[in-house]
Design an enzyme around this catalytic site. Sequence first.
Site, PDB file in Angstrom:
ATOM      1  N   ILE A  12       0.836  -1.210   0.000  1.00  0.00           N
ATOM      2  CA  ILE A  12       0.000   0.000   0.000  1.00  0.00           C
ATOM      3  C   ILE A  12       0.870   1.259   0.000  1.00  0.00           C
ATOM      4  CG2 ILE A  12      -1.854   1.227   1.194  1.00  0.00           C
ATOM      5  CD1 ILE A  12      -2.676  -1.558   2.371  1.00  0.00           C
ATOM      6  N   ASP A  58      14.516   0.531  11.000  1.00  0.00           N
ATOM      7  CA  ASP A  58      13.391  -0.042  11.745  1.00  0.00           C
ATOM      8  C   ASP A  58      12.624   1.118  12.382  1.00  0.00           C
ATOM      9  OD1 ASP A  58      11.753  -1.174  13.709  1.00  0.00           O
ATOM     10  OD2 ASP A  58      13.151  -2.839  14.036  1.00  0.00           O
ATOM     11  N   SER A 124      -7.617  -1.000  10.210  1.00  0.00           N
ATOM     12  CA  SER A 124      -8.256  -2.058   9.427  1.00  0.00           C
ATOM     13  C   SER A 124      -9.714  -2.216   9.831  1.00  0.00           C
ATOM     14  CB  SER A 124      -7.511  -3.361   9.714  1.00  0.00           C
ATOM     15  OG  SER A 124      -8.256  -4.459   9.256  1.00  0.00           O
ATOM     16  N   TYR A 149      -3.155  -9.846  15.424  1.00  0.00           N
ATOM     17  CA  TYR A 149      -2.951  -8.763  14.439  1.00  0.00           C
ATOM     18  C   TYR A 149      -4.051  -7.709  14.604  1.00  0.00           C
ATOM     19  CZ  TYR A 149      -3.580  -6.234  10.085  1.00  0.00           C
ATOM     20  OH  TYR A 149      -3.790  -5.236   9.168  1.00  0.00           O
ATOM     21  N   LYS A 153      -4.063  -3.462  15.865  1.00  0.00           N
ATOM     22  CA  LYS A 153      -4.687  -2.295  15.228  1.00  0.00           C
ATOM     23  C   LYS A 153      -5.614  -1.599  16.228  1.00  0.00           C
ATOM     24  CE  LYS A 153      -2.748  -2.692  11.255  1.00  0.00           C
ATOM     25  NZ  LYS A 153      -1.676  -1.757  10.928  1.00  0.00           N
TER      26      LYS A 153
END
Length: 342
Positions: A12, A58, A124, A149, A153
């Site tokens: 993205i 990083d 998300s 995961y 978010k």
Amino acid sequence: MRTLLTGGAGYIGSHTAIAMIEAGHEVAVVDNYYNSSPEAIRRVEQITGKKIALYEADSADKDRMREILAKERPDCIIHFAGLKAVGESVAKPVEYYRNNIDTTLTLLECMKELGLTNFVFSSSATVYGEDNIPPFTETMPKGACTNPYGWTKWMQEQILRDAAFASEKEDSKLSVVLLRYFNPVGAHESGLIGEDPQGIPNNLMPYISQVAVRRRDHLTVFGDDYDTPDGTCRRDYIHVMDLAEGHVAAAEYAVNNKGTEVFNLGTGNPYSVLDMVKAFSNACGHPVKYEIGPRRAGDVQDSWANADKAKEVLGWEAKRGIDEICRDAWNWQSHNPNGYDK
Ligand code: NAD
Ligand code: UFG
């Protein structure tokens, strides 16, 4: 505007770099290439004819990020960097919490030290959880996530919201835009950049693309006994260039406002797994082979956006449909059957 994209070499981020440059903004990229290649940025430069400041670093490394941010002094940071494989997050939760949350905390600390104030975050639709009924609107309560995961978010949204709230009493007031993506798919129209997953794809569209290019034998459709018109799950598939253009609008909004705002980036149109197989078969000119298999654990039956708020407030809406999505995904896959690794 000067923008800095963490994770900008990824799927993205690289498409957003193009949209930003096309809108007249400057782009710098930070990536550790955990899930990407600098080749993507080389191709963005080829497409746009513009040079990008590229840092291998990083985003959780505070000394490096302070140094890079002090040099670039971006008007807006767009934070894409993160680990994103749902199944892997169940097996490696600590790595997911460490990487995803640390990157956000590091960026917030550096921003405070340097007086930088504008932040756009890749969230998300997974934060809507299982209990909300689509179409999802931004005012719905966040739900329980089905995997680590998703929780990263959920937690990063909360951290950013809290930081923006606290900053209201400070000199440098933060502006945070939380973007809830639905299902990003497709590729840039040039066919030069696209999604390049490592190993066996977890997601539908890259899997279909690899079957179409005969890298894999067939797609397994995860369940055809859902309560939907053809029995397969429905999703809101959004062309990655529409999504990229949504980031331009979000970053422009962030620099002109304060506080926290949430936007769905979706089309508002649901399509089933079999709809996507059919559309891709049309695009590539031969049938994509599939078999029906059992349901995949953790899948929700339906997920799609109410995309009205982004249209009303940002003046953005998705313009491309599933035929363009499949055409561009096929163009990328057929010209780059092994992704960036030729
Ligand atoms: P991607 O893996 O292609 O891009 C993420 C990039 O971040 C990669 O280039 C990776 O090397 C980099 N990265 C990871 N950890 C890093 C770190 N600590 N420091 C520097 N770079 C680091 O994934 P994507 O699909 O482009 O996703 C971008 C963002 O959007 C992610 O945060 C992801 O969770 C989120 N998102 C993606 C989807 C999707 O379906 N693709 C859906 C919702 C949200
Ligand atoms: N599917 C198959 N076969 C496959 C892969 C997927 O049938 O080989 C089906 C899934 O069961 C689902 C649909 O295709 O019904 C879409 O699956 P994806 O894995 O492509 O996408 P998800 O909706 O499961 O997940 C995506 C992102 C996540 C994000 C989630 C919610 O990959 O990062 O949307 O926003 F958390």
